[in-house]
Enzyme design. Structure first.
Site, PDB file in Angstrom:
ATOM      1  N   HIS A 156       0.839  -1.221   0.000  1.00  0.00           N
ATOM      2  CA  HIS A 156       0.000   0.000   0.000  1.00  0.00           C
ATOM      3  C   HIS A 156       0.863   1.257   0.000  1.00  0.00           C
ATOM      4  O   HIS A 156       0.438   2.303   0.489  1.00  0.00           O
ATOM      5  CB  HIS A 156      -0.939   0.027   1.211  1.00  0.00           C
ATOM      6  N   SER A 277      14.770  21.237 -16.258  1.00  0.00           N
ATOM      7  CA  SER A 277      13.579  22.033 -16.534  1.00  0.00           C
ATOM      8  C   SER A 277      14.010  23.322 -17.217  1.00  0.00           C
ATOM      9  O   SER A 277      15.076  23.864 -16.922  1.00  0.00           O
ATOM     10  CB  SER A 277      12.862  22.335 -15.214  1.00  0.00           C
ATOM     11  N   LYS A 283      16.133  21.498 -11.204  1.00  0.00           N
ATOM     12  CA  LYS A 283      15.462  20.231 -11.459  1.00  0.00           C
ATOM     13  C   LYS A 283      16.302  19.220 -12.214  1.00  0.00           C
ATOM     14  O   LYS A 283      17.103  19.562 -13.066  1.00  0.00           O
ATOM     15  CB  LYS A 283      14.182  20.471 -12.260  1.00  0.00           C
ATOM     16  N   GLU A 290       9.641   7.969 -16.699  1.00  0.00           N
ATOM     17  CA  GLU A 290       8.251   8.390 -16.922  1.00  0.00           C
ATOM     18  C   GLU A 290       7.778   7.980 -18.315  1.00  0.00           C
ATOM     19  O   GLU A 290       6.614   7.615 -18.509  1.00  0.00           O
ATOM     20  CB  GLU A 290       8.122   9.904 -16.730  1.00  0.00           C
TER      21      GLU A 290
END
Ligand code: ARG
Length: 458
Positions: A156, A277, A283, A290
């Site tokens: 979980h 970024s 970043k 992804e």
């Protein structure tokens, strides 16, 4: 020139060609079509449709053409023809005149395309097996590099019980090994040869279909001509293999994205597989991971799309079937890229073993050990579970770990608890106890890693 103009008095419209032509995507089967054509020319020689000299001219020309396609001298995609089969025949006819016009005797584009496409799928499936092996190698390297590292294990997405880092790696090795086995199985099923089935009813020439199959490296001929020209199960199999494997990669990507967050801080990914970024200078984003997750959408979509295309098609060939190619070709490309980049991401990953261990110690992940300890003191598990729950609550109230509770506090909840409890609460204790096959003890994990490395070396 189209392969079928005789009974038409008007040419195709531009729009019809746009919807009908498959050359823009089936040109990648050029070598497969030429290989199939060489074998068909041999079959025609065996039934005296071609003379030995004619067959030789065809085979030599086709062999030259294969070399030219492979070294980039011949670009078949720019020829003004409907599909790759028409291109190959047109090029042969341009070079050999009537000999080229004899090659299609007894053959249909229906058995031809089914054969070409199986050859294409087999070629790519074999490459994908290599990619899968390459990825499992990276996982095993990663496992060996940090063989003793301890990681929080989750259910979980809540810290549950600590596991060894190589145990995590080996879980994904299991998945990718299943992908290898599934794909190997799919290759076996696709490796049957449709050539010699004609348009749908079989060929009128007494060719030896076993010989044709074996010349093309197939295990044997497809046994029913109607099925041979209209079966695309091999496309579905490949799409299912791709989908399952992409799903595995997506799960792995999700774990790694989380491990790489500032909040978890378990790992750092290399600069070569991350991006920055345009606005926020600080970043470093896990884009490769992804995209592995994101590309599942189109790959699963191709599987669904193919099922729907095939559903309800009457026997035998229908032009709907030309829609079999773009989806699986894209799926294979994406699967291939993702397997390769997944290996690169793992190769680049640096585990922060201190931080992993610290996180694994938090979240009361040694509570199961405490319950088991009480069981050893003769308390039934359900009662032990309840007592441990109370101790966790006490520790939460005091904002401390279970092992930081003074003995007197523990004994106030249950008098069976003794000083020996602290050894049980040590993170290494719980790991070492999980010694049964498949568990996360150092010993079982070392054995599993050894076995996996040996299997890889074979
Ligand atoms: N381009 C076609 C395909 O990919 C080849 C088969 C055409 N056959 C036919 N009878 N029109 O399916």
């Amino acid at each position: 020139m189209a392969l079928w103009g005789g009974r038409f008095s008007q040419g195709s419209s531009g729009l019809f060609r746009q919807v009908n032509d498959s050359l823009p995507f089936d040109n990648v089967m050029a070598v497969d079509d030429m290989t199939g054509s060489i074998v068909w020319s041999r079959a025609l020689l065996s039934v005296n449709v071609l003379t030995a000299d004619e067959q030789k001219q065809l085979e030599d020309t086709l062999t030259d053409m294969i070399a030219q396609v492979e070294n980039g001298q011949l670009d078949v995609s720019t020829v003004d023809e409907e599909d790759i089969h028409s291109v190959v025949e047109a090029l042969l006819t341009e070079k050999l005149g009537d000999i080229g016009r004899k090659l299609h005797t007894g053959r249909s584009r229906n058995d031809q395309v089914a054969t070409d496409f199986r050859l294409w799928c087999r070629r790519h499936a074999e490459e994908l097996l290599e990619d899968l092996n390459h990825l499992t190698k990276s996982l095993l390297n990663c496992a060996s590099k940090y063989q003793q590292a301890i990681l929080p294990g989750y259910t979980h997405l809540q810290r549950a019980q600590p596991v060894l880092w190589p145990h995590w790696c080996l879980a994904y090795v299991e998945m990718f090994n299943r992908d290898i086995s599934r794909l190997t199985d799919a290759i076996k099923r696709l490796n049957q040869c449709p050539l010699g089935s004609g348009a749908l009813a079989g060929t009128t020439y007494p060719v030896d279909r076993h010989q044709i199959a074996s010349d093309l490296g197939f295990d044997g001929p497809c046994l029913n001509s109607l099925d041979a020209v209209s079966d695309r199960d091999f496309v579905l199999d490949l799409l299912y293999c791709a989908s399952t494997s992409m799903m595995h990669m997506s799960r792995m990507a999700e774990d790694l994205i989380f491990y790489n967050t500032g909040e978890a801080g378990f790992m750092q990914l290399g600069d070569t597989v991350t991006s920055g970024s345009s606005l926020m200078p600080q970043k470093k984003n896990p884009d490769a991971l992804e995209l592995m997750r994101g590309k599942c959408g189109r790959v699963f979509g191709h599987l669904q799309g193919m099922l729907v295309t095939l559903k309800g098609l009457p026997l035998a060939y229908n032009k709907d079937m030309q829609e079999d190619k773009e989806g699986v070709m894209d799926a294979v490309t994406q699967w291939h890229i993702c397997l390769r980049i997944a290996a690169d991401v793992l190769d680049s990953a640096k585990l922060n073993t201190e931080r992993c261990k610290e996180a694994a110690q938090q979240g009361y992940s040694n509570a199961t050990e405490l319950a088991d300890y009480l069981v050893e003191k003769g308390i039934p598990f359900r009662t032990a579970h309840d007592i441990t729950g109370q101790l966790v609550m006490l520790a939460i109230e005091k904002s401390c770990a279970l092992e930081a509770l003074p003995l007197a506090d523990m004994q106030s909840v249950n008098s069976n608890i003794g000083d020996d409890v602290y050894a049980v609460l040590d993170i290494n204790y719980g790991i070492s106890k999980r010694n049964a096959l498949g568990g996360t003890s150092q010993e079982t994990v070392n054995q599993a890693l050894d076995a996996a490395l040996k299997a890889q070396a074979k």
